[in-house]
Design an enzyme around this catalytic site. Sequence first.
Site, PDB file in Angstrom:
ATOM      1  N   LYS A 166      -2.289  -2.125  -3.083  1.00 52.31           N
ATOM      2  CA  LYS A 166      -3.262  -1.316  -2.732  1.00 52.31           C
ATOM      3  C   LYS A 166      -3.136   0.250  -2.915  1.00 52.31           C
ATOM      4  O   LYS A 166      -2.446   0.669  -1.911  1.00 52.31           O
ATOM      5  CB  LYS A 166      -3.727  -1.535  -1.183  1.00 52.31           C
ATOM      6  CG  LYS A 166      -4.951  -0.765  -0.711  1.00 52.31           C
ATOM      7  CD  LYS A 166      -5.391  -1.101   0.805  1.00 52.31           C
ATOM      8  CE  LYS A 166      -6.285  -0.236   1.453  1.00 52.31           C
ATOM      9  NZ  LYS A 166      -6.865  -0.642   2.611  1.00 52.31           N
TER      10      LYS A 166
ATOM     11  N   GLU B 258       0.754  -1.056  -0.025  1.00 57.23           N
ATOM     12  CA  GLU B 258      -0.141   0.058   0.017  1.00 57.23           C
ATOM     13  C   GLU B 258       0.809   1.316   0.127  1.00 57.23           C
ATOM     14  O   GLU B 258       1.156   1.937   1.028  1.00 57.23           O
ATOM     15  CB  GLU B 258      -1.033   0.145   1.109  1.00 57.23           C
ATOM     16  CG  GLU B 258      -1.853   1.256   1.236  1.00 57.23           C
ATOM     17  CD  GLU B 258      -2.759   1.176   2.417  1.00 57.23           C
ATOM     18  OE1 GLU B 258      -3.506   2.115   2.493  1.00 57.23           O
ATOM     19  OE2 GLU B 258      -2.856   0.502   3.317  1.00 57.23           O
TER      20      GLU B 258
END
EC number: 4.1.2.13
Length: 362
Positions: free
Chosen positions: A230, A188
Amino acid sequence: MNAPKKLPADVAEELATTAQKLVQAGKGILAADESTQTIKKRFDNIKLENTIENRASYRDLLFGTKGLGKFISGAILFEETLFQKNEAGVPMVNLLHNENIIPGIKVDKGLVNIPCTDEEKSTQGLDGLAERCKEYYKAGARFAKWRTVLVIDTAKGKPTDLSNHETAWGLARYASICQQNRLVPIVEPEILADGPHSIEVCAVVTQKVLSCVFKALQENGVLLEGALLKPNMVTAGYECTAKTTTQDVGFLTVRTLRRTVPPALPGVVFLSGGQSEEEASVNLNSINALGPHPWALTFSYGRALQASVLNTWQGKKENVAKAREVLLQRAEANSLATYGKYKGGAGGENAGASLYEKKYVY
């Protein structure tokens, strides 16, 4: 040439299978890994005391929702929750298993400033990560999440090359350690929506950041087939005055991914990044309307799945059933968006409320 050691075949197969399950058609991930400090802010908004009992009650509300597994493939948990039981003594992990939802775990230890930068951030948590991953796997977790944060400030040259490198290398080390211990890493690199920058600037920065990330993943021998990304969607800064459309978000997000993300990666699970519940669904729909894509493009939402749920619940047992209906409604909206078939309107006006928080800390 000294290449990183390959994963054992059985480990690689398990990782790839789990990653595919997490991005199966029509499903996404519920991010319920708020730290104790962050969930206090959520509870403060509904005037609820931040106790371990109230946190357990809230997670029980989420994970005990019948039918949630129709739209949700995995749930990211805070460490406390992974080992927690509900009031009836049922482990939270078991509640998820009842819905065929895969438990995951947030493994980073928060942000610190990178020395010699203007408060750009590095993520802590690599020390002892391998040992923690082993314990999390034993407790039922099958994937992990590690969040890094970058800020766009064109006047100050942010993000700097140092910040990009630190972000990419930290994510790659984390991903490699997770895979060695049978956990699928969700990578992420979040570029915050703070600031007045245009959507075009966000596209340029996101492309550069993702390029750095995948270079580092390759250099660290990360199995792309057993990992997920992500990222933020490509959007204008929250203070940008130029108007953009959901079609702009869809086009520039897809273009950026096509320029940077190898098709070996099974899927991309977008963060909502302070978008309203409705914006997050509509923009995901616009992204998928431009398919077909070489990867699954789905969601890993926290605030954009939970905001209306919390407001409905208000910490009261008599509101649990209604709050669960709201959760299912929002999850179904995002499920439809993964097919490019969401028509809008789920949740009414309340779903359009902004969830933006400046310098957002998870």
